[in-house]
Design a protein around this motif. Structure first.
Motif: not given
Ligand code: PEP
Length: 248
Positions: A208-210, A173, A127, A168, A96
């Motif tokens: 992934g990201g907001s 993020i 990730c 991501e 991550h």
């Protein structure tokens, strides 16, 4: 390509043990999931065992936020992949961006964690993502390709084991600055090609990201985006329910 849609909730260090239990109980009571949705929550290590028990008779799986690659020994503060498996996990986040950038995790360590997850029969969720500086210096593709190559070169991916990557971008993020869905789809396509070239396996790739209830649908409409990995908006029942509703 599978028609399944993946909805993964990274609770990070947002929720303590009792808050995690309360959210898991609320999910177990309130959520009914259509069959095409694959849902997993990633609670803190302290809450994982109890959350896994609470969700045991539901379709919701659990995962670790991080693992260590050695099974047992004098590694104060670490928790091995096998230990997470025994605590009820199905998945493990690996690499991550908060691990890579706050805790200086290297591509080599990420690779060791991928191998440890597979050896413990966990499904790693690998990730990858570029920093804002890398994007501005036109190093986005190079950064992602290096991360992907390091995670997968010469790996014998077990038959029937899903291969999951989360794209991501680091700058997206926790910032409220989500990646443009067209650009996210372009990156997913690039990642897919590279993973297939390295492993022969068609990956599941999550964005992934907001991600928020208001923007999640824009990602799901793209052919190479199989779902989302959500941080902040997954740690409360109202926004999570609103995101789940977009998947129905
Ligand atoms: C994450 O932690 O994987 C993430 C995408 O966080 P957020 O949704 O808060 O940006």
């Amino acid at each position: 390509m599978s028609d399944k849609k993946y909805l993964f909730a990274n609770w990070k260090m947002y929720l303590d043990h009792s808050e995690s239990e309360a959210l898991a109980l609320a999910l177990a009571k309130k959520l009914t999931l259509p069959e095409h949705i694959v849902m997993a929550v990633f609670p803190s290590a302290l809450a994982l065992s109890d959350v896994s028990k609470t969700l045991k008779d539901t379709p919701i799986s659990t995962g670790a936020q991080n693992i260590y690659w050695i099974d047992k020994g004098g590694y104060t503060g670490e928790i091995s992949a096998h230990m997470y498996k025994a605590a009820g996990c199905t998945y493990a986040l690996v690499g991550h961006s908060e691990r890579r950038h706050i805790f200086n995790e290297t591509n080599h360590e990420v690779r060791q964690k991928v191998e440890a997850a597979l050896a413990a029969s966990l499904v790693p969720v690998i990730c990858v993502g570029e920093t804002e500086h890398e994007r501005q210096s036109n190093k986005t593709e190079e950064t992602i390709e290096t991360q992907i190559r390091s995670a997968f070169h010469n790996i014998a991916w077990p038959e029937n084991k899903e291969l999951i990557v989360a794209y991501e971008p680091v700058w997206a993020i926790g910032t409220g600055q989500a990646c443009d869905p067209v650009e996210a789809e372009r990156m997913h396509e690039l990642i897919k090609k590279q993973v297939i070239a390295l492993t022969g396996v068609t990956p599941v790739i999550l964005y992934g990201g907001s991600v928020r209830p208001e923007n999640v649908q824009q990602y799901l409409n793209n052919p190479n985006i199989s779902g989302v990995l959500v941080g902040a908006a997954s740690a409360n029942i109202e926004s999570w329910e609103a995101i789940v509703d977009s998947f129905r």
